[in-house]
Design an enzyme around this catalytic site. Sequence first.
Site, short mmCIF file in Angstrom:
data_model
loop_
_atom_site.label_atom_id
_atom_site.label_comp_id
_atom_site.label_asym_id
_atom_site.label_seq_id
_atom_site.Cartn_x
_atom_site.Cartn_y
_atom_site.Cartn_z
N ASP A 1 2.82 -17.31 -20.74
CA ASP A 1 1.75 -16.98 -20.84
C ASP A 1 0.61 -17.64 -21.86
OD1 ASP A 1 2.95 -16.28 -23.09
OD2 ASP A 1 2.62 -14.18 -23.03
N ASP B 1 7.93 -12.73 -29.99
CA ASP B 1 6.43 -12.36 -30.25
C ASP B 1 6.12 -11.35 -31.23
OD1 ASP B 1 3.70 -13.74 -28.79
OD2 ASP B 1 3.77 -11.70 -29.80
N ARG C 1 -5.89 -10.46 -33.99
CA ARG C 1 -5.62 -11.39 -34.91
C ARG C 1 -6.94 -12.26 -34.91
NH1 ARG C 1 0.18 -13.03 -34.58
NH2 ARG C 1 0.79 -10.86 -35.56
#
Length: 790
Positions: free
Chosen positions: A132, A197, A483
């Site tokens: 991804d 992650d 973020r």
Amino acid sequence: MQALRRQGFTAATARSAAPAYRPWAFNGCRTYAASSTPSLSNLEKNIPLPYEKNNACLTEFRKHNKRPLTLAEKILYGHLDDPKVEVKPGSTYLKLRPDRVAMQDATAQMAVLQFMSSGIPKVAVPSTIHCDHLIEAHSGSDNDLKKAKDINKEVYDFLATAGEKYGMGFWKPGSGIIHQIVLENYAFPGGLMIGTDSHTVNAGGLGMVAIGVGGADAVDVMADIPWELKAPKILGVKLTGSLKGWTSPKDVILKLAGILTVKGGTGYIVEYFGPGVDSISCTGMATICNMGAEIGATTSIFPFNKRMSDYLVSTVRPEIAKAAAANAANLVADKDCEDAKVFDRVITIDLDTLEPHINGPFTPDLATPISKFGETAKKSGWPIELKAALIGSCTNSSYEDFSRSASLADQAKSHGLKAKSRFFVTPGSEQVRATTARDGQLDSLLGIGAEILANACGPCIGQWKRDDIKKGDKNSILTSYNRNFTGRNDANPETHSFVTSPELVTAMSIAGSLTFNPLTDELTGSDGKKFKLQPPEGKELPPKGFDPGEDTYQPPSADGSKVQVNIDPKSQRLQVLPKFAPWDGKDTMDLEILIKVKGKCTTDHISMAGPWLKFRGHINNISDNMFIGATNAENGKANSIKNKLTGKFEAVPDVARAYKKEGISWVAIGDENYGEGSSREHAALEPRYLGGKAVIVRSFARIHETNLKKQGILPFTFAEPKDYDRINPDDKLTLTGLKSLTPGKQVTLKVKPASGAAFDVPLNHTLNEGQIAWFQAGSALNLMASQAGH
């Protein structure tokens, strides 16, 4: 399940539906075998759900821990390697047995390379790789995906064959974002997983303790080594009232980020409870948990309830929903936790009065309610024109998110309007893309000018090639991401990035301005008439069920022993990880200061993403980005430090390579919450590879501190935070007392300034005995290999 629906099953009823725990016969936390339980997932039919095993472990733990337990504690202690351990939150290191490991392609490269170095033939727990991160957003989903498959072919082939050989499931490019795939297929109430992650925490929306880690931690679990975690404290967030109107689940975490800041959750698991929980969808809970990474929390979690059951059924996992309901007592906190003050801290948020929020720019904890945002934007001098609006990402790309946004798009279109800003949509998974294409939501968004991007991370992680601005152009963008650090989305330090709900992003894209408040302001239709957008509406789950779309999953091979995993020695994308040298056994260590970092230093500052993602499997090449985003305290510039060998200011990686060539060991000095943000272990691997021996800061973010330890770098904190200001980049440093390095014992740093008298600085550390052994061996991987005889 129908019985559950009729009864109005909630977290509250779960607590009264069964005793606090069940008298299972204990037979060891690792070996207790379930006789007839549902499978762990539809893709792993031969592996049972671990409820019986975990209940047995928890029962044993409760024999010597009589107090009420929160939900997070029940899950953690139900996964202990040894349930007889005495636990003191904030200090005890737990040895845990996670149910699974998930890795995204950028971090999986190094994790797989490390696993290969261990010499172990197959992973010990269910593990998956998700493609991804390596897909750049530029010219639309089809073109971008085709280009990514071409330029990343070497990496994709490496990960696919490694998955076949070592027993890991492989999700091909185009599948979607790791966290959405996990939620749709693998997450389950009461489970424990780790992922490479930081937004692995997303699975907390389905009642799972899911924690972001570095690749070395993933290697431990895949190698059947208990995973180590300092027992976190529990921060309770009590939700009252209910969500309604423009307020969305995203606003809960945006509000909480404003309360706690980016480091306020460090050392805590955030556990949500209270009557407001049941007004939030399962995917909405996942959104809240996802962005818990931005407050530094170890993870976040919600109690099992009907919304989770509905989601499990909708994603074709009714047997897991039934099993969870049968084990509901251990999937919620004990009922008297709040009264017994089991939570270390409690924050209350009233959903009835919660306003929609927009956070930023440049940090996800600068929270502003929509009623004050326009005025704040003007006073702050932020660019008022909204250049780009982006919805999707792992945080907000559910069926519900797209449905609510589509309802606003339909209103705008009915008045002849389109988005004034460039409007981008990133589906979180192939399943969400296919379902929203079938049910019309994508058509609604396309109807106001949306551009559909690939099922991937894209702009959220800096994989965005912008043609509408030049680097250095001051502009504003609004996203539904998590973020927004400087340069995070497009590598432009002048892009003012704000995070909010997909509903607000969509509404404000239609107006094209930061000053537009859709709750109070009017738009002008193509006929010249004024109108107000009505609050967004949308189905929580697809009435016709999910359309899985294209099959993009490669299952692990039953026997991978004959599969070859090749790495070309001339490759610029992949490189066999070199073995780091062990500690030399000396009591002292002389160090040059490579850089004294001023202000915020995230893992993006230490190891940038974006165009550098292509080198995540090649330690030498990616080390050319080390610290290039960090601000040097000596001159206030990024990627400009003094080379002590030449006296000239040069790029940070160049100076580090020069020191390494001359055998000069170095240290980095940092400020508060050093290493916040992504879980990327490259921010620890690169300093280690280029000769770094220690990092000394005022405080660390959790994941990064662990990553440093894993790679054999000593992470120290100033016992007196003000000592950060006493150290200058030209000072000579010596660490002393390394032979007597002991858990809890301070280390002395001797400082010899370029001018003036020498002085000592006391340093603290959180190294335990096992972690000290990593340092002595040169890295955790070195120690594992030596213990395995490799």
